[in-house]
Design an enzyme around this catalytic site. Structure first.
Site, PDB file in Angstrom:
ATOM      1  N   ASP A  38       0.844  -1.200   0.000  1.00 10.95           N
ATOM      2  CA  ASP A  38       0.000   0.000   0.000  1.00 10.95           C
ATOM      3  C   ASP A  38       0.874   1.241   0.000  1.00 10.95           C
ATOM      4  O   ASP A  38       2.043   1.190   0.350  1.00 10.95           O
ATOM      5  CB  ASP A  38      -0.863   0.026   1.267  1.00 10.95           C
ATOM      6  CG  ASP A  38      -1.926  -1.052   1.242  1.00 10.95           C
ATOM      7  OD1 ASP A  38      -2.271  -1.507   0.150  1.00 10.95           O
ATOM      8  OD2 ASP A  38      -2.393  -1.433   2.334  1.00 10.95           O
ATOM      9  N   LYS A  60      -4.334   2.496  -2.810  1.00 12.23           N
ATOM     10  CA  LYS A  60      -5.481   3.290  -3.260  1.00 12.23           C
ATOM     11  C   LYS A  60      -5.212   4.714  -2.835  1.00 12.23           C
ATOM     12  O   LYS A  60      -5.041   4.993  -1.659  1.00 12.23           O
ATOM     13  CB  LYS A  60      -6.763   2.811  -2.572  1.00 12.23           C
ATOM     14  CG  LYS A  60      -7.031   1.359  -2.833  1.00 12.23           C
ATOM     15  CD  LYS A  60      -8.217   0.888  -2.016  1.00 12.23           C
ATOM     16  CE  LYS A  60      -8.300  -0.617  -2.079  1.00 12.23           C
ATOM     17  NZ  LYS A  60      -8.178  -1.282  -0.807  1.00 12.23           N
ATOM     18  N   MET A 175      -8.513   7.938   9.715  1.00 14.73           N
ATOM     19  CA  MET A 175      -9.127   8.414   8.475  1.00 14.73           C
ATOM     20  C   MET A 175     -10.177   9.492   8.737  1.00 14.73           C
ATOM     21  O   MET A 175     -11.248   9.486   8.137  1.00 14.73           O
ATOM     22  CB  MET A 175      -9.761   7.234   7.717  1.00 14.73           C
ATOM     23  CG  MET A 175      -8.713   6.268   7.181  1.00 14.73           C
ATOM     24  SD  MET A 175      -9.407   4.883   6.277  1.00 14.73           S
ATOM     25  CE  MET A 175      -9.675   3.710   7.580  1.00 14.73           C
TER      26      MET A 175
END
Ligand code: SAH
Length: 509
Positions: A38, A60, A175
């Site tokens: 990642d 991503k 997040m």
């Protein structure tokens, strides 16, 4: 072998600092055939793999065509079916907001074996590196891990933040940055006091770590004002109110400073570690390469007559190391070294001999080849003496000349390594250097300076980048820089890694 072929390892990479990886993760990275990673995993960790290991970025990130989860799972299955050892590296811990469950179930269905290696999750690492206590006997008896968004494309929040206002204890929100206002609103609506102590830690455990402390009510304005961005963890609760502004990680003397080290990859390690331990961000830009050059015939001749030399003269640590390596290959016993007296250009070189309990009789005050020659001549022991000069392929002519013409020595030269310019375009640190620049660039030798000058066109900084000061290890390096119209901003009186670190701390600390 730690790992198995045809198997997938779901591995936690920790929050960023490479030292926070588990030993198990390190061993698997050393061995694997394929690495899927990642974006948030540290590039330095990825360098640990074998040279022929295949790297697949499955990160991503907003704006970029993102690889779908199904596609990632498919790659895992395919690679394992090719009988390869696969590491799937995830930031932090693989079970914390990292879609590990999806990957496990696909692997289960495909009948592929897997293992899970835990990692230090961001909340715990950020708390430790920012000095934020998560629990306290009186002020905090529960810790919750919450997520703001789970998927950038999903519009709404998954977590009912208003309910967590009632739960209390310490809230750790992952997040949360892109939906910060909404999260704060819900918490306040749920009854959490706007006075609740709040801390945001971004880029935790990295040299770019930042922390802000405020109250929940001030949070939105304060993060904007300070320009704090993801990745970040938001901590809210009474226990964290016990954190202080000070913290061991950000208070280290070189924290927030960036330095470029320019020696060969193999030589940069010590300086890099020392700088990093003091908090600095270190970019590796190897400008030179060291190549052992062993002329077998010459080595045999020199070693056959090794007992006839009165002085062995060593002009670099590399030369000393390489000399001893071939010496011990040829001789098993240190006594074969004979009565040869040892002269070294500086302390770093001398320490290599001292490790073998060999006495170093001469080290000049300042480490230059010329000073070494002058000091040798001053011993009055060179007349008609056999002298062995062990060196690389650069900067030795002047010295040899002095030994011969001023000291009347009979000099044999044994080149044991060569210094070559390394192409900077292949450097791991080049992209960041051009984009972000640095506070200082450290030239450890004339060769690194010359290589820099030769490749200047590939080293042009972008307009936003910090312009580094030039740090020179000693007079010879400085001379090379000045001759090429480059300023010398910091010069060591006594060349050495410790001395350089001390000067940098004095200047930037
Ligand atoms: N599995 C990871 C979490 C992945 S979700 C773990 O266990 O840590 C990504 C979120 O993790 C980021 O949005 C941020 O909230 C947090 N995060 C990851 N690395 C971080 C870091 N170095 N500093 C602060 N937060 C980080």
């Amino acid at each position: 072998m730690m790992g198995e072929k045809g198997k997938v390892y779901l591995v936690g990479a920790g929050p960023g600092d490479p030292f926070l990886l588990t030993l198990r993760a390190k061993a698997l990275l050393d061995e694997c055939d394929v690495l899927l990673y990642d974006n948030l995993t540290n590039p330095e960790i990825r360098e640990w793999t074998r040279k022929d290991c295949e790297h697949v970025n499955v990160g991503k990130s907003p704006g970029k065509h993102s690889i779908e989860q199904d596609e990632i799972s498919e790659i895992l299955v395919d690679k394992a079916n090719e009988n390869l050892m696969v590491v799937r590296l995830k930031g932090g811990d693989p079970f914390v907001f990292a879609r590990c469950a999806e990957e496990m179930s696909v692997l289960d269905r495909a009948g592929i074996k897997y293992e899970i290696v835990p990692g230090v999750t961001a909340a715990l690492a950020c708390a430790a590196y920012a000095g934020v206590p998560l629990s306290h006997r009186e002020f905090g008896s529960s810790i919750s891990f919450l997520t703001g968004h789970e998927d950038l494309k999903k519009e709404s929040l998954r977590v009912d933040f208003a309910k967590f206002a009632e739960v209390g204890g310490t809230l750790c929100i992952y997040m949360g940055m892109s939906k910060l206002e909404e999260i704060v609103d819900r918490l306040l609506q749920g009854g959490l006091s706007p006075e609740k102590p709040t801390i945001v830690v971004s880029n935790g455990t990295l040299p770019t770590q930042r922390k802000i402390m405020c109250s929940l009510g001030e949070l939105v304005a304060k993060t904007r004002e300070e320009g704090l961005a993801a990745p970040a963890v938001i901590f809210i609760g009474n226990a964290i109110g016990l954190a202080t502004k000070a913290n061991w990680f950000e208070d280290r003397p070189l924290f927030g400073r960036r330095f470029v080290v320019t020696r060969s990859t193999a030589q940069n390690g010590e300086m890099k570690n020392k700088l990093q331990n003091l908090g600095a961000d270190v970019l590796e830009l190897p400008l030179i390469r060291i190549l052992p050059t062993e002329d077998k015939k010459l080595v045999a001749e020199v070693f056959a007559g090794i007992a006839t030399y009165e002085w062995g003269v060593f002009t670099s640590a590399n030369g000393a190391r390489e000399f001893l390596r071939i010496f011990f290959k040829a001789f098993k016993d240190i006594r074969s070294f004979g009565p040869m007296r040892i002269a070294c250009v500086g302390e770093a070189t001398a320490s290599i001999f001292r490790k073998h309990n060999l006495e170093v009789e001469l080290v000049p005050e300042t480490a230059t080849a010329e000073n070494l020659a002058t000091a040798l001549v001053a011993t009055d022991s060179l007349d008609s003496a056999n002298v062995l000069v062990v060196s690389g392929n650069r900067n030795r002519e002047v010295m040899v000349n002095m030994l011969e013409t001023m000291g009347h020595a009979i000099v044999d030269i044994l080149p044991v390594y060569g210094t070559d310019f390394a192409e900077v375009i292949n450097s791991p640190g080049l992209e960041r250097y051009k984009k972000e620049g640095a506070d200082g660039i450290i030239f450890s030798s004339s060769s690194t300076a010359l290589s820099f000058i030769e490749q200047e066109e590939d080293l042009i900084l972008e307009s936003e980048a910090r312009v580094p000061i030039h740090c020179s290890f000693g007079p010879e390096t400085s001379k090379t820089l000045r001759e090429n119209e480059l300023p010398v901003d910091l010069e060591l009186e006594h060349p050495g890694i410790e001395e350089m670190i001390e000067s940098l701390v004095q200047r930037f600390g």
